[in-house]
Design a protein around this motif. Structure first.
Motif, PDB file in Angstrom:
ATOM      1  N   LEU A 252       0.822  -1.211   0.000  1.00 46.87           N
ATOM      2  CA  LEU A 252       0.000   0.000   0.000  1.00 46.87           C
ATOM      3  C   LEU A 252       0.855   1.260   0.000  1.00 46.87           C
ATOM      4  CD1 LEU A 252      -2.650  -1.246   2.600  1.00 46.87           C
ATOM      5  CD2 LEU A 252      -2.757  -1.415   0.108  1.00 46.87           C
ATOM      6  N   GLU A 253       2.027   1.183  -0.656  1.00 49.37           N
ATOM      7  CA  GLU A 253       2.938   2.317  -0.777  1.00 49.37           C
ATOM      8  C   GLU A 253       2.793   2.942  -2.164  1.00 49.37           C
ATOM      9  OE1 GLU A 253       6.843   0.804  -0.233  1.00 49.37           O
ATOM     10  OE2 GLU A 253       6.523   0.177   1.843  1.00 49.37           O
ATOM     11  N   ALA A 254       2.766   4.262  -2.225  1.00 49.58           N
ATOM     12  CA  ALA A 254       2.618   4.933  -3.515  1.00 49.58           C
ATOM     13  C   ALA A 254       3.756   5.895  -3.803  1.00 49.58           C
ATOM     14  CB  ALA A 254       1.281   5.671  -3.566  1.00 49.58           C
ATOM     15  N   ASP A 255       4.810   5.860  -2.984  1.00 50.11           N
ATOM     16  CA  ASP A 255       5.954   6.744  -3.179  1.00 50.11           C
ATOM     17  C   ASP A 255       7.181   5.920  -3.557  1.00 50.11           C
ATOM     18  OD1 ASP A 255       7.915   8.627  -3.240  1.00 50.11           O
ATOM     19  OD2 ASP A 255       7.695   9.277  -1.153  1.00 50.11           O
ATOM     20  N   PRO A 256       7.599   5.956  -4.828  1.00 48.47           N
ATOM     21  CA  PRO A 256       8.758   5.167  -5.245  1.00 48.47           C
ATOM     22  C   PRO A 256      10.038   5.497  -4.488  1.00 48.47           C
ATOM     23  CG  PRO A 256       7.517   5.864  -7.162  1.00 48.47           C
ATOM     24  CD  PRO A 256       6.940   6.597  -5.985  1.00 48.47           C
TER      25      PRO A 256
ATOM     26  N   ALA B  73      -4.556   1.508   3.605  1.00 46.48           N
ATOM     27  CA  ALA B  73      -3.367   1.841   4.389  1.00 46.48           C
ATOM     28  C   ALA B  73      -3.748   2.360   5.774  1.00 46.48           C
ATOM     29  CB  ALA B  73      -2.534   2.881   3.638  1.00 46.48           C
ATOM     30  N   THR B  74      -4.802   3.149   5.841  1.00 51.53           N
ATOM     31  CA  THR B  74      -5.284   3.637   7.139  1.00 51.53           C
ATOM     32  C   THR B  74      -5.664   2.483   8.048  1.00 51.53           C
ATOM     33  OG1 THR B  74      -6.091   5.727   6.222  1.00 51.53           O
ATOM     34  CG2 THR B  74      -7.092   4.991   8.285  1.00 51.53           C
TER      35      THR B  74
ATOM     36  N   GLY C  96      -5.964  -3.135  11.445  1.00 45.13           N
ATOM     37  CA  GLY C  96      -7.167  -3.753  10.880  1.00 45.13           C
ATOM     38  C   GLY C  96      -7.012  -4.007   9.398  1.00 45.13           C
ATOM     39  N   ARG C  97      -8.156  -4.171   8.726  1.00 49.71           N
ATOM     40  CA  ARG C  97      -8.150  -4.488   7.308  1.00 49.71           C
ATOM     41  C   ARG C  97      -9.397  -3.920   6.647  1.00 49.71           C
ATOM     42  NH1 ARG C  97      -9.726  -8.948   3.998  1.00 49.71           N
ATOM     43  NH2 ARG C  97     -10.794  -9.888   5.766  1.00 49.71           N
TER      44      ARG C  97
END
Length: 367
Positions: free
Chosen positions: A54-58, A160-161, A167-168
């Motif tokens: 859930l990462e969006a920063d390369p 991601a939150t 949680g999920r």
């Protein structure tokens, strides 16, 4: 008789965002990374970060060569949404976020936490062209369609939150701003990315994804032929054409009978029960005869493959529309159920934070 309402089925021309990783299919992603001088296996690495971690920063993707990270960020990961404000209700369990897109367009999403699940309500358009008079989004009109990336990234951020909270995210409903089936191709791609397992998607169960519509009958049939098993939710709001022509102006194109026929086709093709959404409005659509008619028509069209969600209207400021009293609501539910159609009242969340879709955006525009 009210004046006819002009519907907007295509978005006004506004700037779509720069391309994002999620806008591209696999071949396009490979082409994009090779243009950056990277081998094609990097696509899989990037996808695992985005969908799996859930990462969006390369710049944080440490298995990419350090010299390539900024290039990947600039080419494939533009900042799609900037958080404007977050409001909370229900002891923090409900969280509504207002986002500003690259062109200044405003967008809303709502995260609702329950003991056994976490549901995200997402938008598929900025604004809405369906012009339903009791809906805050409909009153504001349509700004434009959202890109695939703008739809998918709402899900990534909420997931991601939830992950940060231990949680999920379990459920996604296309019930925010806009008419999902009026942005068909992008919504379809987003659904596939939400439900495919990593590294191709977030891995949510397709049965936990709901796509709503005000009744675009041909698009309902088209969706039925996609071999998906998402839940279809039809915002009916009244069983008779005379009133629905006013409450849901798209009914002037596709009548109640045509919408229910398309819903039956969807149930036949997918084996899934169809959800009927019914916003109960005081003295407008809450009469006994309409409850009886609703139950009869649904039972005839869909038999046991239907469920009615009665939604107490969340009135918008200054609106003449108001929620029905609880006693009227309970009688309406009883009469629909008496026709052999399951009918329940939806748990309403976030009324004190303007959680009806479009309210927060409308307040921000006014300010």
């Amino acid at each position: 008789m009210s004046e006819p309402v002009r519907l907007q089925f295509t978005a006004p021309k506004r700037g779509m965002p720069p391309r994002h990783f999620t806008d591209l299919d696999q071949d396009q992603r490979i082409e994009a990374v090779t243009e950056l001088g990277l081998p094609k296996f990097r696509v899989n690495q990037i996808a695992r970060h985005y969908y799996g971690r859930l990462e969006a920063d390369p710049l944080t993707m440490t298995d990419l060569p350090e010299s390539a990270r900024q290039k990947v960020k600039d080419a494939l990961f533009p900042e799609l949404m900037t958080k404007v404000r977050v409001t909370e209700a229900d002891g923090g369990a409900t969280q509504k976020t207002l986002w500003r897109l690259h062109d200044g367009t405003l967008l809303e999403s709502v995260l609702m936490r329950y003991p056994d699940r976490a549901t995200l309500c997402i938008s598929s358009q900025a604004g809405c062209g369906m012009a339903c008079p009791f809906c805050a989004t409909g009153q504001g009109g349509l700004d434009r369609n959202l890109s695939i990336g703008e739809i998918v990234d709402q899900v990534r951020r909420a997931a991601a939150t939830m992950q940060n909270e231990g949680g999920r995210l379990t459920n996604v409903v296309f019930m925010g701003m806009g008419e999902p089936l009026a942005n068909y191709k992008r919504v379809l791609s987003a659904v596939k990315q939400i439900t495919r397992p990593a590294p191709e998607g977030f891995g949510l169960s397709m049965r936990n994804v709901t796509v709503s519509t005000v009744g675009l009958a041909p698009a309902i049939r088209k969706l039925a032929d996609e071999n998906l098993s998402v839940t279809l939710a039809v915002s009916l709001h009244t069983p008779d054409d005379e009133l629905r022509d006013t409450l849901v102006p798209v009914n002037n194109r596709w009548s109640v009978a045509e919408v229910l026929d398309a819903a039956r086709y969807y149930a036949d093709r997918t084996g899934r029960r169809v959800s009927i959404e019914y916003a109960l409005i005081r003295d407008i659509n809450d009469q006994d005869f309409r409850a009886d008619m609703l139950g009869q028509k649904l039972h005839r069209a869909l038999g046991s493959r239907v469920h009615v969600n009665v939604i107490p209207l969340n009135p918008t400021p200054g609106s003449k529309w108001d929620a029905s009293p609880k006693q009227r609501q309970d009688e309406f539910v009883r009469r629909v159920a008496a026709q052999g159609v399951p009918c329940t009242v939806r748990d309403t969340r976030g009324q004190e934070i303007a959680a009806a879709c479009g309210q927060l955006a409308a307040e921000e525009r006014a300010s």
